[in-house]
Design a protein around this motif. Structure first.
Motif, PDB file in Angstrom:
ATOM      1  N   ASN A  12      33.430   7.266   6.650  1.00  0.00           N
ATOM      2  CA  ASN A  12      32.944   6.465   5.534  1.00  0.00           C
ATOM      3  C   ASN A  12      31.975   7.243   4.660  1.00  0.00           C
ATOM      4  N   SER A  13      31.171   8.097   5.280  1.00  0.00           N
ATOM      5  CA  SER A  13      30.096   8.770   4.551  1.00  0.00           C
ATOM      6  C   SER A  13      30.237  10.274   4.473  1.00  0.00           C
ATOM      7  N   SER A  14      31.039  10.874   5.361  1.00  0.00           N
ATOM      8  CA  SER A  14      31.128  12.337   5.383  1.00  0.00           C
ATOM      9  C   SER A  14      32.513  12.795   5.807  1.00  0.00           C
ATOM     10  N   ASP A  27      28.834  15.497   2.816  1.00  0.00           N
ATOM     11  CA  ASP A  27      28.827  14.094   2.408  1.00  0.00           C
ATOM     12  C   ASP A  27      30.010  13.825   1.486  1.00  0.00           C
ATOM     13  N   GLY A 105      26.622   5.843  12.901  1.00  0.00           N
ATOM     14  CA  GLY A 105      27.013   6.368  11.599  1.00  0.00           C
ATOM     15  C   GLY A 105      26.830   5.306  10.536  1.00  0.00           C
ATOM     16  N   THR A 106      27.770   5.258   9.586  1.00  0.00           N
ATOM     17  CA  THR A 106      27.738   4.211   8.569  1.00  0.00           C
ATOM     18  C   THR A 106      27.726   2.838   9.237  1.00  0.00           C
ATOM     19  N   GLY A 126      25.136   0.025  10.004  1.00  0.00           N
ATOM     20  CA  GLY A 126      24.276   1.188  10.221  1.00  0.00           C
ATOM     21  C   GLY A 126      22.967   1.043   9.463  1.00  0.00           C
ATOM     22  N   TYR A 128      21.556   2.592   6.858  1.00  0.00           N
ATOM     23  CA  TYR A 128      21.519   2.537   5.397  1.00  0.00           C
ATOM     24  C   TYR A 128      22.127   1.244   4.863  1.00  0.00           C
ATOM     25  N   GLN A 129      23.089   0.702   5.588  1.00  0.00           N
ATOM     26  CA  GLN A 129      23.630  -0.597   5.192  1.00  0.00           C
ATOM     27  C   GLN A 129      22.571  -1.692   5.355  1.00  0.00           C
TER      28      GLN A 129
END
Length: 200
Positions: A12-14, A27, A105-106, A126, A128-129
């Motif tokens: 999702n992010s990297s 990223d 992770g995400t 995660g 950041y969410q």
């Protein structure tokens, strides 16, 4: 000289990959095709950003499937390939042993293997969410929100780990959020699982 096989984890992010014993990660927002090392074939796990697959040579896309010796408590058509490959990596590392896999992770995923049977431990947002779901006016409140969400996530993971009697494996780009003494930390169990699948 061009190395042969590139193992790729598109998340999702990297995007992460390994070739010739060398590991790298970028990223998603910074991904450019020219960062990919030369390779002849690629073995890919992809849970998101499927449009990036076209940049890799001769790709083989791995999907969850029955795995000898391991019984899944999940419809394999719905199990994320990242979770599947992490479980394969853990099972091959500790055959016949109970283990808990935490991927930070995400999303946060928790999976258990007990008596060679997979038990779903759940999916959660995660860090950041969590932090992005609310904004505050003022730096102090925003800082307090960041501290509170990080503490909540850390406490939840540590409580689950403390309650488990077996091997604990932690992976994922956000694993630095926890410091669990009894756990083993792995840079990327998805790629280790890809290599296991690819070798069979």
């Amino acid at each position: 000289m061009c190395q042969s096989n590139l193992w790729v984890d598109i998340g999702n992010s990297s995007v992460d990959w390994e070739i010739g014993g060398c590991y790298d990660s970028v990223d998603i927002k910074d991904f450019q095709p020219n960062v990919i090392p030369q390779h002849q074939v690629s073995t890919i796990a992809c849970v998101a950003n499927h449009q990036l697959i076209r940049h890799f040579s001769n790709p083989t896309i791995i999907q969850p499937k029955p795995y000898e010796g391991l019984v899944f408590d999940y419809n394999l058509e719905q199990l994320g390939v990242d979770r599947f490959l992490g479980l394969v990596a853990g099972y091959e590392k500790y055959p016949e042993q109970d283990f808990m896999l935490v991927d930070i992770g995400t999303f946060i995923t928790i999976d258990y293997v007990q008596n060679n049977r997979h038990i779903d431990g759940g999916i959660a947002p995660g860090l950041y969410q969590l932090q992005g779901c609310k904004t505050f006016v003022g730096d102090d409140s925003q800082r307090s929100w960041r501290v509170g969400t990080e503490n909540m996530l850390r406490d939840t993971i540590e409580k689950r780990c403390d309650a488990f009697d077996g091997k604990i494996l932690i992976t994922g780009g956000g694993q630095a959020i926890v410091d669990i003494k009894q756990a083993e930390y792995h840079q990327n169990l998805v790629i280790i699982g890809l290599k296991e699948i690819d070798g069979k």
